[in-house]
Scaffold this motif. Sequence first.
Motif, PDB file in Angstrom:
ATOM      1  N   LYS A   1       0.804   2.550  -6.719  1.00  6.82           N
ATOM      2  CA  LYS A   1       0.235   1.665  -8.162  1.00  6.82           C
ATOM      3  C   LYS A   1      -0.555   2.397  -8.544  1.00  6.82           C
ATOM      4  N   SER A   2      -1.579   2.827  -7.833  1.00  5.33           N
ATOM      5  CA  SER A   2      -2.987   3.477  -8.300  1.00  5.33           C
ATOM      6  C   SER A   2      -2.563   4.802  -9.174  1.00  5.33           C
ATOM      7  N   VAL A   3      -1.464   5.648  -8.372  1.00  5.26           N
ATOM      8  CA  VAL A   3      -1.198   6.814  -9.199  1.00  5.26           C
ATOM      9  C   VAL A   3      -0.641   6.463 -10.627  1.00  5.26           C
TER      10      VAL A   3
ATOM     11  N   SER B   1       0.772  -1.260   0.202  1.00  5.70           N
ATOM     12  CA  SER B   1      -0.019  -0.027  -0.087  1.00  5.70           C
ATOM     13  C   SER B   1       0.900   1.326  -0.226  1.00  5.70           C
ATOM     14  N   GLY B   2       0.480   2.260  -0.859  1.00  9.26           N
ATOM     15  CA  GLY B   2       1.155   3.310  -0.752  1.00  9.26           C
ATOM     16  C   GLY B   2       2.511   3.400  -1.922  1.00  9.26           C
TER      17      GLY B   2
ATOM     18  N   GLU C   1      -6.650  -3.215  -8.478  1.00  5.55           N
ATOM     19  CA  GLU C   1      -7.004  -3.972  -7.434  1.00  5.55           C
ATOM     20  C   GLU C   1      -8.376  -4.697  -7.728  1.00  5.55           C
TER      21      GLU C   1
HETATM   22  N1  ATP Z   1      -3.606  13.965  -5.057  1.00  2.00           N
HETATM   23  C1  ATP Z   1      -2.627  13.596  -4.314  1.00  2.00           C
HETATM   24  N2  ATP Z   1      -1.977  14.568  -3.526  1.00  2.00           N
HETATM   25  C2  ATP Z   1      -0.787  14.184  -2.931  1.00  2.00           C
HETATM   26  N3  ATP Z   1      -0.450  12.858  -2.684  1.00  2.00           N
HETATM   27  C3  ATP Z   1      -0.913  11.884  -3.378  1.00  2.00           C
HETATM   28  C4  ATP Z   1      -2.175  12.134  -4.233  1.00  2.00           C
HETATM   29  N4  ATP Z   1      -2.520  10.712  -4.609  1.00  2.00           N
HETATM   30  C5  ATP Z   1      -1.719  10.121  -4.189  1.00  2.00           C
HETATM   31  N5  ATP Z   1      -0.523  10.597  -3.288  1.00  2.00           N
HETATM   32  C6  ATP Z   1       0.251   9.966  -2.618  1.00  2.00           C
HETATM   33  O1  ATP Z   1       0.904   9.077  -3.510  1.00  2.00           O
HETATM   34  C7  ATP Z   1       1.250   7.757  -2.990  1.00  2.00           C
HETATM   35  C8  ATP Z   1       1.009   6.532  -3.576  1.00  2.00           C
HETATM   36  O2  ATP Z   1      -0.323   6.413  -3.630  1.00  2.00           O
HETATM   37  P1  ATP Z   1      -1.277   5.193  -4.451  1.00  2.00           P
HETATM   38  O3  ATP Z   1      -2.588   5.442  -4.302  1.00  2.00           O
HETATM   39  O4  ATP Z   1      -0.731   5.058  -5.778  1.00  2.00           O
HETATM   40  O5  ATP Z   1      -0.787   3.854  -3.670  1.00  2.00           O
HETATM   41  P2  ATP Z   1      -1.259   2.444  -4.056  1.00  2.00           P
HETATM   42  O6  ATP Z   1       0.054   1.609  -4.283  1.00  2.00           O
HETATM   43  O7  ATP Z   1      -2.291   2.581  -5.040  1.00  2.00           O
HETATM   44  O8  ATP Z   1      -1.627   1.862  -2.563  1.00  2.00           O
HETATM   45  P3  ATP Z   1      -3.092   1.014  -2.053  1.00  2.00           P
HETATM   46  O9  ATP Z   1      -2.549  -0.331  -2.340  1.00  2.00           O
HETATM   47  O10 ATP Z   1      -3.088   1.177  -0.894  1.00  2.00           O
HETATM   48  O11 ATP Z   1      -4.078   1.366  -2.957  1.00  2.00           O
HETATM   49  C9  ATP Z   1       0.722   7.936  -1.585  1.00  2.00           C
HETATM   50  O12 ATP Z   1       1.861   8.120  -0.415  1.00  2.00           O
HETATM   51  C10 ATP Z   1      -0.163   9.125  -1.770  1.00  2.00           C
HETATM   52  O13 ATP Z   1      -0.367   9.623  -0.332  1.00  2.00           O
END
Ligand code: ATP
Lengths: 312, 331
Positions: free
Chosen positions: B53-55, B49-50, B185
């Motif tokens: 991936k989603s970004v 998590s974090g 996911e």
């Molecule tokens: N709009 C935003 N502004 C600032 N930071 C952001 C923004 N969107 C995401 N982040 C940061 O980018 C990082 C990556 O987030 P992301 O959602 O891609 O994680 P993830 O790998 O998809 O996790 P998960 O498995 O929990 O979904 C996180 O630290 C989040 O705080």
Amino acid sequence: MLLFSLRRLMLAIPTLLGVSLVVFGLVHIAPGNPIDMLMPPEASPEAIAQMKIAYGFDKPLYIQYFLWLGHAAVGQFGLSVFNATPVWDQLVVALGNTVQLALLAAFFGFGFGIVLGLLSAAYYGKWPDKLFSAITTAGVSLPHYWCAIVLVMLCAVLHDWLPAQGMGDDSLPFYERLQYMILPVVTLMLIPMGVIGRLVRARVLDIISQDFVGALSAKGLTRWPVLRHIIKNAAPPVLALMGLQFGYLLGGSILIETVFNWPGSGNLLNLAIFRRDIPVLQATILVLATFFVLLNLAVDVIQAAIDPRIRR
Amino acid sequence: MLDAANTVAAMEVRDLTVRFRTDEADVAAVNGISFALAPGETLTILGESGSGKSVSLKALMGLLPRQATITGKVLLKGTEILSLPPSQLAKLRGGAVSMIFQEPMAALDPVYTIGEQIAETVVQHEGVSHRAAMKRALEMMEHVRIPSAARRLKNYPHEMSGGMRQRAMIALALACSPSVLLADEPTTALDVTVQIQILLLLRQLQEEMGMAVVFVTHDVGVAAEISDRVAVMYAGRFVETGSARDVLRSARHPYTAGLLSSTVQGVMRGKVLETIPGSPPSLAHLPPGCAFAPRCSHVAPVCVQSQPPVLVPHPGAMVRCIQDKPLHLPV
Ligand SMILES: Nc1ncnc2c1ncn2[C@@H]1O[C@H](COP(=O)(O)OP(=O)(O)OP(=O)(O)O)[C@@H](O)[C@H]1O
Ligand SMILES: [Mg+2]
């Protein structure tokens, strides 16, 4: 959906009966005996007894209630205690006058409110948002009788722009009679504009922060189809508030109608209270309450048609 | 994996970075990821998590908010898409590239029926009549094997079960026959039996339609089930990529090894569940060296000083570490 509407209709009936009970009770809650008000103080006991029979006050209370309700259901509220004209006729005229104002004030108030709310949300945090939010906040927070007085001073006393008293003579051409409506409508629309504008802004901001709006862009939808989704999601509570506001407008504002000397239902209510004209009071309150309940019923049904989660 | 130089990748990403500028800090969410995806291939991005991936997926669709700065290139069948004007990009979304989300309830509009939501996508992209779009919606609902599809078409999202909603979401995503599907996911919110059904369905649809899929998960078991290739993501970087078999059987990066040994599958084989000590670094203050170094059991002094080398143990594989030999897993 049909079932839902019917169930809501059934629920409205006890509400209306409750209102009718309270209204009926007014005669008895009001200080003083209703007969005493009708008769000169020096009337003989026989005359009073006769009067009691004539008005049905000799019967048990529940019989009186059902008789009254039966008459009320067909619009027979008897004669005004003050000027002995049929209550129903007075009421129809007054309500008609108020409805004219209410429709216009609702149209412009809701219209401006929706537009200002949408624009505020679209420019969230930027200067248009600050400006429009200031306008809608002023709309809800300025006392509207004060606005009314300021408008009268400005437009009718200091300058001779618009008439500010009454609704003009029937013989006047239509557009001239329309001028009489401008100041009361402007005053009356301030609150609906303010509350609707603020709610629209808050709802839209809440909805665009939800994930599904991002998903709409991910489907490739362009701006207008996305806006359609946002509006449909924002609509139910806004409609509910509109129903409530329109109900208030129909009731006619006692203050506004007094300032502008507009012969509407608020004015009638005001006069009835001062004249202790119980039949007029009863009829006005009962009819307005019925409008109010039916209006809310309609809003409930429309809301449920838009948002299926409301149907239960 | 693209083996022939003349095959055009369904999607190619070159050195994608995403930064969020906020008032407090600069968040380096994605720090240069690259991959190429052949038609019909599935790449799984695996990470905690974090890890970004989603970004990354949102960046590929041009869906990030305005405060995000994106650099790098995303090529769709050879055409760069990030520099396209917004209206052109909107045409690709839901058409050539589409996305399924983790929580179908949150991704569907609660006041529109499923049928309407699928149909409006079809109308938007293909300009067909509402009627024809509804017919397509019905076909898609049948295609993802939703029972009594004609009736379900008129359902609102809250009237369906989680698994059914996710099927509907897949029907929506595939309605315009995308060449690339991004799945964030898509099974995480579902219970295990439904998860497996959805994975099998996705794999089958992918074979039928020949889509390339980027699949995001933090679940090693799911990754093993669905992927051709795996990219392990840590602090916004791919730390190891390779064929699913290679990465999941003989991990070379200590983070991959840690991830594998901390999964429940390991425990079921009678081993002690190990977790990686410590927690991921803040993306606002990434260290100059390897981002995993503070948690790594193989750490060397050089790791904290500068970025580790990018090693290629064999063609089609990559590892960002000072060594590229498979690590012995405790499994
Ligand atoms: N709009 C935003 N502004 C600032 N930071 C952001 C923004 N969107 C995401 N982040 C940061 O980018 C990082 C990556 O987030 P992301 O959602 O891609 O994680 P993830 O790998 O998809 O996790 P998960 O498995 O929990 O979904 C996180 O630290 C989040 O705080
Ligand atoms: Mg995520």
